[in-house]
Each structure stands twice: as structure tokens, then as C-alpha cells.
Scaffold this active site. Structure first.
Site, PDB file in Angstrom:
ATOM      1  N   GLY A  57      -5.605  -1.064  15.222  1.00  0.00           N
ATOM      2  CA  GLY A  57      -6.872  -1.998  15.068  1.00  0.00           C
ATOM      3  C   GLY A  57      -8.085  -2.589  15.640  1.00  0.00           C
ATOM      4  O   GLY A  57      -8.802  -1.588  17.223  1.00  0.00           O
ATOM      5  N   CYS A  84      -2.507   1.977  20.346  1.00  0.00           N
ATOM      6  CA  CYS A  84      -3.611   1.909  20.502  1.00  0.00           C
ATOM      7  C   CYS A  84      -4.108   0.484  21.034  1.00  0.00           C
ATOM      8  O   CYS A  84      -3.884   0.393  21.766  1.00  0.00           O
ATOM      9  CB  CYS A  84      -4.513   2.187  19.599  1.00  0.00           C
ATOM     10  SG  CYS A  84      -6.201   2.570  20.365  1.00  0.00           S
ATOM     11  N   TYR A  85      -4.222  -0.007  19.686  1.00  0.00           N
ATOM     12  CA  TYR A  85      -4.349  -1.926  20.403  1.00  0.00           C
ATOM     13  C   TYR A  85      -2.985  -2.089  19.841  1.00  0.00           C
ATOM     14  O   TYR A  85      -2.701  -3.123  20.672  1.00  0.00           O
ATOM     15  CB  TYR A  85      -5.131  -2.717  18.995  1.00  0.00           C
ATOM     16  CG  TYR A  85      -5.288  -3.770  18.604  1.00  0.00           C
ATOM     17  CD1 TYR A  85      -6.277  -5.106  19.389  1.00  0.00           C
ATOM     18  CD2 TYR A  85      -3.896  -5.176  18.495  1.00  0.00           C
ATOM     19  CE1 TYR A  85      -6.358  -6.063  19.380  1.00  0.00           C
ATOM     20  CE2 TYR A  85      -4.192  -6.259  18.407  1.00  0.00           C
ATOM     21  CZ  TYR A  85      -4.997  -6.658  19.043  1.00  0.00           C
ATOM     22  OH  TYR A  85      -4.984  -8.017  19.449  1.00  0.00           O
ATOM     23  N   HIS A 174      -3.525   7.858  18.451  1.00  0.00           N
ATOM     24  CA  HIS A 174      -2.794   7.521  17.569  1.00  0.00           C
ATOM     25  C   HIS A 174      -1.949   8.705  17.225  1.00  0.00           C
ATOM     26  O   HIS A 174      -2.481  10.276  16.713  1.00  0.00           O
ATOM     27  CB  HIS A 174      -4.383   7.783  16.940  1.00  0.00           C
ATOM     28  CG  HIS A 174      -4.618   6.571  16.561  1.00  0.00           C
ATOM     29  ND1 HIS A 174      -4.614   5.549  15.544  1.00  0.00           N
ATOM     30  CD2 HIS A 174      -5.990   6.212  17.403  1.00  0.00           C
ATOM     31  CE1 HIS A 174      -5.198   4.264  15.660  1.00  0.00           C
ATOM     32  NE2 HIS A 174      -5.942   4.818  16.874  1.00  0.00           N
ATOM     33  N   GLU A 176      -0.274   9.512  14.608  1.00  0.00           N
ATOM     34  CA  GLU A 176      -0.375   9.503  13.105  1.00  0.00           C
ATOM     35  C   GLU A 176      -1.318  10.727  12.597  1.00  0.00           C
ATOM     36  O   GLU A 176      -0.704  11.104  11.937  1.00  0.00           O
ATOM     37  CB  GLU A 176      -0.226   8.232  12.345  1.00  0.00           C
ATOM     38  CG  GLU A 176      -1.520   7.016  12.510  1.00  0.00           C
ATOM     39  CD  GLU A 176      -1.861   6.480  13.665  1.00  0.00           C
ATOM     40  OE1 GLU A 176      -2.842   5.446  13.683  1.00  0.00           O
ATOM     41  OE2 GLU A 176      -1.358   6.830  14.832  1.00  0.00           O
ATOM     42  N   SER A 228      -0.012   5.137 -19.685  1.00  0.00           N
ATOM     43  CA  SER A 228      -1.585   5.993 -19.298  1.00  0.00           C
ATOM     44  C   SER A 228      -1.818   6.880 -19.589  1.00  0.00           C
ATOM     45  O   SER A 228      -2.846   6.978 -19.302  1.00  0.00           O
ATOM     46  CB  SER A 228      -2.545   5.346 -17.814  1.00  0.00           C
ATOM     47  OG  SER A 228      -1.630   6.202 -16.936  1.00  0.00           O
ATOM     48  N   GLY A 229      -0.412   7.593 -19.087  1.00  0.00           N
ATOM     49  CA  GLY A 229      -0.357   9.365 -19.345  1.00  0.00           C
ATOM     50  C   GLY A 229      -1.250   9.856 -17.647  1.00  0.00           C
ATOM     51  O   GLY A 229      -0.923  10.936 -18.086  1.00  0.00           O
ATOM     52  N   VAL A 231       0.028  10.573 -13.912  1.00  0.00           N
ATOM     53  CA  VAL A 231       1.648  10.508 -13.038  1.00  0.00           C
ATOM     54  C   VAL A 231       2.659   9.477 -13.393  1.00  0.00           C
ATOM     55  O   VAL A 231       4.329   9.162 -13.379  1.00  0.00           O
ATOM     56  CB  VAL A 231       1.805  11.546 -11.454  1.00  0.00           C
ATOM     57  CG1 VAL A 231       2.729  11.579 -10.640  1.00  0.00           C
ATOM     58  CG2 VAL A 231       0.623  12.956 -12.596  1.00  0.00           C
ATOM     59  N   ASP A 232       1.652   8.406 -11.806  1.00  0.00           N
ATOM     60  CA  ASP A 232       2.559   7.140 -12.167  1.00  0.00           C
ATOM     61  C   ASP A 232       3.504   6.628 -12.986  1.00  0.00           C
ATOM     62  O   ASP A 232       4.326   5.925 -13.101  1.00  0.00           O
ATOM     63  CB  ASP A 232       1.333   6.190 -11.216  1.00  0.00           C
ATOM     64  CG  ASP A 232       0.770   6.811  -9.922  1.00  0.00           C
ATOM     65  OD1 ASP A 232       1.389   7.503  -9.101  1.00  0.00           O
ATOM     66  OD2 ASP A 232      -0.075   6.290  -9.581  1.00  0.00           O
ATOM     67  N   SER A 233       2.705   6.119 -14.109  1.00  0.00           N
ATOM     68  CA  SER A 233       3.347   5.485 -15.185  1.00  0.00           C
ATOM     69  C   SER A 233       4.015   6.477 -15.825  1.00  0.00           C
ATOM     70  O   SER A 233       5.395   5.503 -16.619  1.00  0.00           O
ATOM     71  CB  SER A 233       1.989   5.111 -16.159  1.00  0.00           C
ATOM     72  OG  SER A 233       1.070   5.908 -16.657  1.00  0.00           O
ATOM     73  N   SER A 234       3.626   7.957 -15.934  1.00  0.00           N
ATOM     74  CA  SER A 234       4.821   8.085 -16.764  1.00  0.00           C
ATOM     75  C   SER A 234       6.106   8.491 -16.010  1.00  0.00           C
ATOM     76  O   SER A 234       7.104   8.431 -16.649  1.00  0.00           O
ATOM     77  CB  SER A 234       4.604  10.346 -17.094  1.00  0.00           C
ATOM     78  OG  SER A 234       3.173   9.550 -17.519  1.00  0.00           O
ATOM     79  N   LYS A 374       1.985   7.798  -3.317  1.00  0.00           N
ATOM     80  CA  LYS A 374       1.601   8.974  -4.248  1.00  0.00           C
ATOM     81  C   LYS A 374       2.090   9.812  -4.411  1.00  0.00           C
ATOM     82  O   LYS A 374       3.389  10.829  -5.679  1.00  0.00           O
ATOM     83  CB  LYS A 374      -0.252   9.780  -4.323  1.00  0.00           C
ATOM     84  CG  LYS A 374       0.370  10.647  -5.702  1.00  0.00           C
ATOM     85  CD  LYS A 374      -0.229   9.522  -6.445  1.00  0.00           C
ATOM     86  CE  LYS A 374      -1.161   9.935  -8.124  1.00  0.00           C
ATOM     87  NZ  LYS A 374      -1.054   9.263  -8.873  1.00  0.00           N
TER      88      LYS A 374
END
Length: 518
Positions: A57, A84-85, A174, A176, A228-229, A231-234, A374
Site C-alpha cells: 500500500g 511490503c506495507y 512483491h 505477486e 451485449s454480445g 464474452v461476460d454477458s454471453s 476475466k
């Protein structure tokens, strides 16, 4: 969504790469959630996690009122990894001491391993030196009782400090980020070898769990999904259809701002291949007329959002209404909406979405993807049988081409942009690069230039091309094209698209915490 019997809570102290911690933990097959430090106490009680990770942070633990971890975490006995923080606040809260004014360390550093630890067992050897990524100004100068130093760097004498008995592990660097090459292995060691978590959180398991949760939530009621067309909504629509079948109706509002032939492709896939109830509304005239000549990007988004709600509500009423509204909300959207700093937006990022629904619609939300990133949505799409050609489609913002056409909007300019974008993507596919690139698109710049084409002069638009690589969609770097590929794309665009006489390539990157170039 249902609870998880094994999980990790990540307490966010404001780091711009906190989401990357979650990605690494999930890549290790362990479910995790992120909670800002000021709501971490309630998240800890709700989740009853098997382990906790403190993020980095921007604050200084020396400052009065700086963020702290909930005391309940230390009293619980669960393993902790503090980064870190996170290392600094853990040490401070347990009786250690942190000072400022030392040499700052930002960027690449080398950590020397002085003693063995379960954190890097099988990854790093005692006596070895390994590259890591640092980002700190303050540093620990006195450790709490029971801790020992097992790794040092030139500017971080407590680079890795641990209490093996309590299973507390702290790093000044870090793990990550990809700039710490073995960081993902260290995080996997923490969740598997130290916390003892199974690593069996998969998309196949998630699909079954989500279907059961949807059935329990919806019962025998009706669901409407705004398709919407993308990927997410599909994926959300297919998952809900698996759960409740014909109780679901999808509404595709075609605002005239989609990519070339996109609406037709979505209609064909859902009607012909999945037999899902789908209402296709061509509202392009309504949207484009309302946007005519508008150049302010925020006004564009708000106009599109309002009209979308109006059209969607009208079509929902024609269907007799519904009790539930399905949305493809993802976990990064959820994190943004509860960020203790406010984030780039108060609710959901405006440059991707076009607005929420008014209270008058009186529907409960079904959001089966709200725990997923995603790339996890793409994996879930594969589990549901979506073709790879659709799963791998590049992300597309809710307001569509309106934000890729800076300046005034017109049907003519949108058509020019649509054609240029299609040619660009065609050349990327021809080169076999579409799946390598995270996102590529064309932008019609609000400037015109004088050019010479053949024996005549032209005064036409400039087209900018953008292509980026990304693993998580949160950070991105421009794709280093072979100039021959860009040359072919530019030549085709200038020759085949009336209205463009110059093409440029954008080489800006998207570091963590910045807004996407639009």
C-alpha cells in the site's frame, strides 16, 4: 453465491497490484477474496478464511491513522503472509518498529537467502541470490518477538522475516508481480504447504456450484438478461440457461455501435446453436441520432446508458416483466465498487459500462460471475461449450465504438471506423496473432490531414491502431508488431476504406492503476 470451505482473505491496503495477489492464489487452485482494510474485519468473520494475505500500500505506518489489520486476524491463529506495507503494519502491530528516511527501493533488487524457510522450500536455496521487485520507502528496523530474518537485500535488511511457529511470513518485496520470477511459486507454497489448502478450486467445480446457486435463488421465476454480445454477458446467459432453461430470456439491444457483423453473429449463435430465448432490438437509429455531433466522452456514455435502460425496460415490459435481472458483473468490478479509496469510479468503471438500472424496474440481480476474473470467465465459457472463436474474442467496452471515435459522432464516421477495425483484426488473424494479443482495435481520431493519393490530394481522417498484451486485463503493454504486419494493415485500410488517408500505431502501455486508452 455459496460459501467456500477453504479460502484465503486478502486484506487490501491500497496497492495498485492487489488483484494480482488474488490471481496468483487462484492460479494455485485456491479460492480467495479481496477486502479493503476498513471492512476486513467483517469480511474475516463472514469468510472464516484458512489463511490471510496482507497487501502492499502507499501509506506510511509511521503516520497517525495509517491503515491497520483487524486484531481478530492475529487472534485467530490462521497463517499470514504480509507483503511490503503488509509486513510493516504486521511488525508494528506485533511490537516491532518501522522507520522512514532510509534509502528508498523501487524496482528490481536481489534477495540473498540466509536461512531455510517453508515459504521458499523447493524454490530458493540457502546461500543463493534471487531477483525480486521492491517498492518501498519505509522499512522495518526491529522485528517482533519470535521473528527471524531469513533473507536480505542491500536496502532491506529484513527483506524476508518469518515466525515459523505462528506461520507468519513477511516479505518486503512483491511476489505477486511477474518481475519477481519465482513469486507465484512462493505464493503457492504459502497456500499449499503452509496453510495446507487443497488447490481444487476449478471452473468445472465452479460451474456446478453456480448452477445450484442460481436454481436456489431463482426458483420457478423468470429471468431477463441484457446480452451485449461480449464474452461476460454471453457466459452468464449460458450458465443461467443451464440452470433454469426457458425461464431465461435474453435481450440484445443493438445500439449501432458494435463491431462489424457482431449483432448478427450473436443472434445466430444463441438462436441456432443454443436455442435460448432471444429478443434482438435494432435501436441504432435512436442511439446514433441522440449522439449526433456529440464530442464529450462522458456525455456519450451517459446518453448511451440512459437510452439503453429505456429500450431495455420497454422490451422487458413487452415480455410481461421478470423477477430477476442477470448481469455479467466480474470480480474486478466488485472490487472497484467497494474500494476504500474510491478507485477510478465509485461504482463500476464507467469506461466499460453504460449504467445501472433504475429502482422502478424492481428486479433482483443474478450475477453468477461476480467471483471471477476475466480469464476465469473464459475458462468457464469453455466448460459451457462456447466455441474458442467466441471465448477468445477481444474485450469490447459497453459504449462500443462511441468511445473509439473521439469527437463528434455520425453514422458515416462509425462506418469508416467499423471497416478499418475489421481490416485490422483480419490482418492480425492472418498473421496468427489474434489469440496472442489481449486486445486490438482501431480508433478514428478527430483530426484530418492532407495527403496525396495517386495524382490527387485528399483531406481525410487519421486512424490509430492499438494492440496490447496482458495476462490479467489490469496491466498491459503494447504489442511489438513486425512492421510488415502493420504495413499490410495500414495499406489495406487506406486503400479499402474511403475517408482515411493516414494510419498510426499507438505504443503507450497501461501500467497498474491507469485508465485504458480510449
Amino acid at each position: 453465491m455459496s460459501t467456500h470451505d477453504q479460502s484465503v482473505l486478502i486484506i487490501d491496503f491500497g496497492s495498485q497490484v492487489t488483484q494480482l495477489i488474488a490471481r496468483r492464489v487462484r492460479e494455485a487452485g485456491v479460492y480467495c477474496e479481496i477486502a479493503p482494510f476498513n471492512s476486513a474485519d467483517s469480511a474475516f468473520q463472514r469468510m472464516a478464511p484458512s489463511a490471510v494475505i496482507f497487501s502492499g500500500g502507499p501509506a506510511s505506518v509511521i503516520d497517525e491513522g495509517s491503515p491497520r489489520a483487524p486484531q481478530a486476524v492475529f487472534e485467530s491463529g490462521v497463517p499470514i503472509l504480509a507483503i511490503c506495507y503488509g509486513q510493516q503494519t504486521l511488525c508494528t502491530q506485533l511490537g516491532g518498529r518501522v522507520e522512514g528516511g532510509h534509502h528508498r527501493e523501487f524496482g528490481r533488487a536481489d534477495v540473498q537467502i540466509d536461512k531455510p524457510s517453508r515459504l521458499f522450500e523447493g524454490v530458493w536455496e540457502v546461500g543463493g541470490t534471487y531477483p525480486v521487485w521492491m517498492s518501498h520507502g519505509d522499512r522495518v528496523v526491529e522485528l517482533p518477538e519470535g521473528f527471524e530474518v531469513v533473507g536480505t537485500s542491500p536496502n532491506a535488511p529484513f527483506a524476508i522475516a518469518v515466525n515459523e511457529e505462528r506461520k507468519y511470513y513477511t516479505t518486503m518485496f512483491h511476489p505477486e508481480v511477474v518481475h519477481t520470477p519465482d513469486g507465484a511459486k512462493l505464493l503457492a507454497n504459502f497456500v499449499h504447504e503452509i496453510a495446507g489448502l487443497r488447490g481444487d478450486w476449478t471452473m468445472a467445480a465452479y460451474k456446478d456450484q453456480a448452477i445450484a446457486a442460481i436454481r436456489e435463488q431463482v426458483g420457478d421465476k423468470r429471468v431477463i438478461c441484457g446480452l451485449s454480445g461480449g464474452v461476460d454477458s454471453s457466459v452468464a446467459a449460458l450458465l443461467i440457461h443451464e440452470a433454469v432453461g426457458d425461464q431465461l430470456t435474453c435481450i440484445l439491444v443493438d445500439h449501432g455501435l458494435m463491431r462489424m457483423d457482431e449483432a448478427a453473429q450473436v443472434v445466430d449463435m444463441f438462436n441456432q446453436h443454443y436455442d435460448i430465448n432471444l429478443v434482438h432490438v435494432d435501436a441504432s437509429d435512436l442511439f446514433i441520432n441522440a449522439l449526433a455531433g456529440e464530442s464529450d466522452p462522458e456525455v456519450k456514455r451517459k446518453t448511451i446508458g440512459k437510452l439503453f435502460i429505456d429500450v431495455f425496460e420497454e422490451e422487458a415490459n413487452k415480455l410481461g416483466g421478470a423477477d430477476f435481472l442477470a448481469q455479467g458483473t466480474l470480480y474486478p468490478d466488485v472490487i472497484e465498487s467497494v474500494s476504500f479509496t474510491g478507485g477510478p469510479s465509485v461504482t463500476i468503471k464507467s469506461h466499460h459500462n453504460v449504467g445501472g438500472l433504475p429502482e422502478r424496474m424492481n428486479m433482483q440481480l443474478v450475477e453468477p460471475l461476480r467471483e471471477l476474473f476475466k480469464d476465469e470467465v473464459r475458462l468457464l465459457g469453455a466448460e459451457l461449450g462456447l466455441p474458442q472463436s467466441f471465448i477468445g474474442r477481444h474485450p469490447f467496452p459497453g459504449p462500443g465504438l462511441a468511445i473509439r471515435c473521439p469527437g463528434g459522432i455520425s453514422r458515416e464516421k462509425l462506418e469508416i471506423l467499423r471497416k478499418a477495425d475489421a481490416i485490422y483484426l483480419d490482418e492480425i488473424r492472418n498473421a496468427g496473432l489474434y489469440d496472442t494479443i489481449w486486445q486490438a482495435f482501431a480508433v478514428l481520431l478527430p483530426v484530418q490531414t492532407v495527403g496525396v493519393m495517386g495524382d490527387g490530394r485528399t483531406y481525410e481522417f487519421v486512424c490509430a491502431l492499438r494492440a496490447v498484451t496482458s495476462v490479467d486485463g489490469m496491466t498491459a503493454d503494447f504489442y511489438p508488431f513486425d512492421m510488415n504486419i502493420l504495413g499490410r494493415a495500414a495499406t489495406r485500410i487506406i486503400n479499402e476504406v474511403q475517408g482515411i488517408n493516414r494510419v498510426v500505431y499507438d505504443v503507450t502501455s497501461k501500467p497498474p492503476g491507469t485508465i485504458e486508452w480510449e
